[in-house]
Design an enzyme around this catalytic site. Structure first.
Site, PDB file in Angstrom:
ATOM      1  N   LYS A   1       2.173   5.839 -13.489  1.00 38.96           N
ATOM      2  CA  LYS A   1       1.133   5.188 -13.615  1.00 38.96           C
ATOM      3  C   LYS A   1       0.563   5.266 -15.245  1.00 38.96           C
ATOM      4  CE  LYS A   1      -0.637   6.238  -8.971  1.00 38.96           C
ATOM      5  NZ  LYS A   1       0.538   7.261  -8.456  1.00 38.96           N
TER       6      LYS A   1
ATOM      7  N   VAL B   1      -6.160   5.212  -5.932  1.00 43.24           N
ATOM      8  CA  VAL B   1      -6.910   4.077  -5.846  1.00 43.24           C
ATOM      9  C   VAL B   1      -7.709   4.171  -4.578  1.00 43.24           C
ATOM     10  CG1 VAL B   1      -5.088   2.669  -7.099  1.00 43.24           C
ATOM     11  CG2 VAL B   1      -5.055   2.713  -4.739  1.00 43.24           C
TER      12      VAL B   1
ATOM     13  N   CYS C   1      -2.854  -0.351   0.127  1.00 44.98           N
ATOM     14  CA  CYS C   1      -3.329   0.880   0.339  1.00 44.98           C
ATOM     15  C   CYS C   1      -4.645   0.169   1.251  1.00 44.98           C
ATOM     16  CB  CYS C   1      -3.979   1.471  -0.966  1.00 44.98           C
ATOM     17  SG  CYS C   1      -4.861   2.934  -0.640  1.00 44.98           S
TER      18      CYS C   1
END
Length: 107
Positions: free
Chosen positions: A73, A86, A44
């Site tokens: 998650k 995130v 990411c």
């Protein structure tokens, strides 16, 4: 000529005060856990910004990887950030729950 003899009759200077003792060392305690924890995912780009920031500032921290692609998650992660995104910065300051900073721009 009188000043020379006067020098011999002067009282000696007072002795210097004794040096102060050093302060006692702090009592040993348990080792402190890192105060900063980054919940991140390697691929990411938004999670890479806080990693770079923490590395440049040389702040002690831990990084916990969150898998974005393998199943649901973890519940503890969703408790920290209900959006499930995130990065998330957790600031452990001794309180029962850490302070949560869930946006990369805010970090």
């Amino acid at each position: 000529f009188c000043g020379f003899f006067y020098f011999f009759f002067l009282p000696p200077p007072p002795p210097p005060p004794p040096p102060k003792p050093p302060p006692p060392p702090p009592p040993p305690g348990p080792p402190a856990a890192p105060a900063i924890e980054l919940l991140s995912a390697s691929p990411c780009p938004f999670a890479q910004k806080p990693r770079i920031l923490l590395a440049e500032l040389a702040l002690p921290h831990t990084v916990t990887e969150i898998s974005l692609y393998s199943g649901p998650k973890p519940a503890w992660f969703l408790d920290a950030n209900p959006a499930g995104q995130v990065p998330v910065l957790l600031l452990h300051d001794g309180a029962p729950k850490p302070q949560v900073v869930p946006e990369s721009d805010a970090i």
